[in-house]
Design a protein around this motif. Structure first.
Motif, PDB file in Angstrom:
ATOM      1  N   GLY A 140       0.808  -1.214   0.000  1.00  0.00           N
ATOM      2  CA  GLY A 140       0.000   0.000   0.000  1.00  0.00           C
ATOM      3  C   GLY A 140       0.843   1.267   0.000  1.00  0.00           C
ATOM      4  O   GLY A 140       2.060   1.236   0.225  1.00  0.00           O
ATOM      5  N   ILE A 141       0.191   2.364  -0.247  1.00  0.00           N
ATOM      6  CA  ILE A 141       0.881   3.663  -0.347  1.00  0.00           C
ATOM      7  C   ILE A 141       1.026   4.279   1.037  1.00  0.00           C
ATOM      8  O   ILE A 141       0.060   4.394   1.791  1.00  0.00           O
ATOM      9  N   ASP A 142       2.251   4.677   1.371  1.00  0.00           N
ATOM     10  CA  ASP A 142       2.524   5.295   2.677  1.00  0.00           C
ATOM     11  C   ASP A 142       2.107   6.760   2.702  1.00  0.00           C
ATOM     12  O   ASP A 142       1.421   7.218   3.615  1.00  0.00           O
ATOM     13  N   ILE A 143       2.565   7.517   1.711  1.00  0.00           N
ATOM     14  CA  ILE A 143       2.217   8.938   1.622  1.00  0.00           C
ATOM     15  C   ILE A 143       1.710   9.216   0.212  1.00  0.00           C
ATOM     16  O   ILE A 143       2.401   8.919  -0.774  1.00  0.00           O
ATOM     17  N   GLN A 144       0.517   9.774   0.123  1.00  0.00           N
ATOM     18  CA  GLN A 144      -0.058  10.151  -1.168  1.00  0.00           C
ATOM     19  C   GLN A 144      -0.057  11.670  -1.299  1.00  0.00           C
ATOM     20  O   GLN A 144      -0.545  12.387  -0.427  1.00  0.00           O
TER      21      GLN A 144
END
Length: 634
Positions: A140-144
């Motif tokens: 998953g994405i940590d920081i978008q």
């Protein structure tokens, strides 16, 4: 949260400028990267394109080069890509990311992901599913990172996109395509579809930072933060995220309640400017002329403490009425020989040397054409300087029309230099195709087209060619939208003009615009050039007047000088706008809510300002152009 922010459903940090906001987000990214590096793990970043995150990417590159910040353990996923564009296309988002970040840090190319805009139509769904799976595979994405469009879109999630949406093919909104028209050298060249992460995909990120600059984003920021979550404003669904922060500058924050109407959410210190703003707002809200406001109007609308401080509505009403009345003048250069105690501009010297700065051709006439006409007719020495050629805004169709005219006129004449040039440009147009970059020759001809339009417009405003100066600032001539870099030569050219004219008045726009927009860059050039002239004698007596910029007008409480236009003067201005034939299609900077053309938008704004003055109890005028006084030191 406190009493001033309780209406905000998303944490919103307001910064002095975009650089400080980007510094905050860069700090968060750096902490993540260094923490994961120490753990021997990957960090996953979701990235955005467009002008908004460019400053963030520049700061990350600086930290990589100067402070050793490594991206070796980073995996990236971009929000979106135009459908139908190869990754090598100059306007593809893959190319944008290579130019703005990837090629300047130690990212592994195999770990950078951008949606595939070239996949066959029947394979799009499977490709989008695979994109989602890749995000899941890395945890998953940590920081978008997000920007926001004027329709409230995040990524390319246009109005109608819900919180359940995932990566998919979408049809682009008309306003979104219009905003991209200049990048593609014409709206007809902008792809109609894109592949984008869905709102749901974005909401899955652990942390979300949305960046927004300039007051053109203020309305949609307010709706996203303070309104109810709605598919009509997809960014409003970020209220559902547990760790989302909006990082905005003062312009983008200007319609949040705590900024726009602070007296409604908590105690305030009533400065003269805030009193003017509040009383003007009150008169408009209760739909009364200022002089008819009563104590109950104040107390019932969150302004009882102002009454207590000032004593009565009578004094407040009189003060506001007089302030607003004193902004009105038919003499924008000052009225010679008159008492100027209550006039916005001094009577002397007369005539004044006036410098009007237009970031691109058309900005001047669309925003202050009536005032220009007044200044010229009232005998002032007016110089209009077009800071950029505006050649990037000329569609290829206009060039083809001009080429045909040149060739036809040149037939049978001995001197064929113009015809040879036209045929050369004609060949280059065919070679570059729909999406290629303009050659130097094409840009030169496009610049000449706009110069011709400027001269025709100037005649309508009572100016002559001798009044016009074309600076052709290098940052524009050598750059492209979202890829401009202002340099020393830009400032030197502006400084030379200032020292040549030594103006008593300067009219300019660009304050509080998106920092990478042409008006903002040009305003920065002027500011730096004026600092170089700080010891010049003319500086001490020079007033700088800000016009709001294409597609906008100052609100009544912000106006320090209001120039009324008669019906004939207003029609003259519209005719001046109409001379800019290459810009007759809707312009991103002038179109309002996606509708109207250059002259209709200008007409609506100037009529609306006059109507507000009329509603406040001031004289009724056909139209008004507004200006705000600016100080270099503020």
């Amino acid at each position: 949260m406190n009493e001033f922010t309780e209406r905000e459903q998303i944490t919103t940090n307001i910064y002095e400028d975009a650089d400080r906001a980007c510094g905050f987000v860069a700090d968060a990214i750096e902490r993540l990267l260094r923490e994961r590096q120490s753990q021997g793990k990957s960090a996953v970043l979701g990235l955005a394109t467009g002008s908004t995150p460019v400053r963030l990417y520049r700061e990350l590159i600086r930290r990589h080069r100067e402070e050793g910040l490594s991206f070796a353990n980073v995996v990236t996923f971009n929000l979106d890509e135009y459908y139908g564009l190869e990754g090598t296309h100059p306007e593809s988002y893959r190319r944008f990311m290579q130019d703005q970040l990837f090629d300047h840090v130690d990212l592994d190319p195999e770990k950078t992901h951008v949606p595939d805009g070239t996949v066959e139509r029947e394979d799009v769904f499977a490709s989008c599913r695979r994109y989602e799976e890749k995000i899941e595979e890395v945890g998953g994405i940590d920081i978008q990172i997000l920007g926001i469009g004027r329709t409230g879109h995040i990524g390319f999630n246009e109005p109608g996109s819900g919180p359940e949406s995932r990566t998919r093919l979408v049809t682009l909104d008309t306003l979104t395509r219009r905003d991209a028209a200049r990048d593609f050298l014409g709206e007809e060249n902008v792809p109609r579809h894109a592949i984008t992460m869905g709102v749901g995909t974005i909401l899955d990120a652990r942390v979300v930072y949305l960046l927004a600059w300039g007051d053109s984003k203020a309305g949609v920021i307010s709706e996203s933060v303070e309104g109810q979550p709605s598919a009509s404003i997809p960014a409003s669904f970020l209220q559902l995220h547990k760790d989302c922060v909006f990082c905005v500058d003062g312009g983008a924050a200007s319609q949040l309640t705590r900024v726009r109407y602070p007296w409604l959410v908590g105690p305030v210190e009533w400065s003269p400017s805030l009193v003017r703003k509040a009383v003007t707002w009150l008169a408009q809200k209760v739909q009364k002329p200022v002089l008819k406001l009563v104590d109950e109007d104040y107390s019932e609308n969150g302004m009882a403490d102002l009454l207590t401080e000032r004593g009565s509505s009578y004094e407040l009403n009189i003060d506001l009425f007089n302030q607003t009345q004193h902004t009105i003048t038919g003499w924008p250069g000052g009225k010679p020989g008159a008492d100027d105690t209550n006039r916005p501009e001094s009577a002397s010297p007369y005539p004044k040397r006036v410098l009007v700065l237009s970031p691109e051709p058309l900005d001047d006439v669309s925003c202050m054409g009536g005032t220009l006409h007044r200044l010229a007719n009232q005998g002032h020495e007016v110089t209009v300087a077009y800071m950029t050629s505006g050649n990037l805004a000329v569609p290829d169709t206009e060039v083809r029309r001009t080429i045909e005219l040149i060739i036809e006129l040149g037939e049978g004449h001995e001197d064929q230099a113009e015809v040879s040039f036209a045929r050369c440009v004609q060949r280059q147009l065919e070679e570059k195709g729909q999406f290629g970059l303009d050659t130097a020759e094409i840009r030169r001809l496009k610049g000449l087209i706009r110069r011709g339009e400027v001269r025709s417009s100037a005649l309508m405003l009572g100016l002559t060619v001798d009044h016009l100066t074309f600076l052709d600032l290098p940052f524009y001539e050598e750059g492209r939208y979202r890829r401009f870099n202002v340099g020393e030569e830009d400032v030197n050219r502006m400084h030379a003009l200032l020292e040549e004219v030594q103006p008593h008045q300067i009219f300019v726009t660009g304050e509080n615009h998106d920092p990478l927009s042409i008006p903002a860059l040009c305003f920065g050039v002027l500011r730096d050039a004026m600092e170089k002239s700080s010891d010049s004698e003319w500086r001490a007596s020079c007033n700088v007047w800000l016009y709001r910029g294409p597609g906008g007008e100052w609100e009544a409480h912000e106006i320090d000088m209001a120039v009324p236009l008669s019906p004939s003067e207003f029609e003259n201005k519209i005719q001046g706008i109409y001379q800019h034939q290459s810009q007759r299609s809707q312009s991103p900077s002038l179109a309002k809510n996606g509708a109207g053309n250059t002259w209709n938008v200008a007409s609506e704004l100037n009529h609306s300002t006059a109507q507000v003055y009329d509603q406040l109890g001031l004289p009724e005028y056909e139209a008004i152009e507004g200006f705000k006084k600016w100080s270099l030191n503020r």
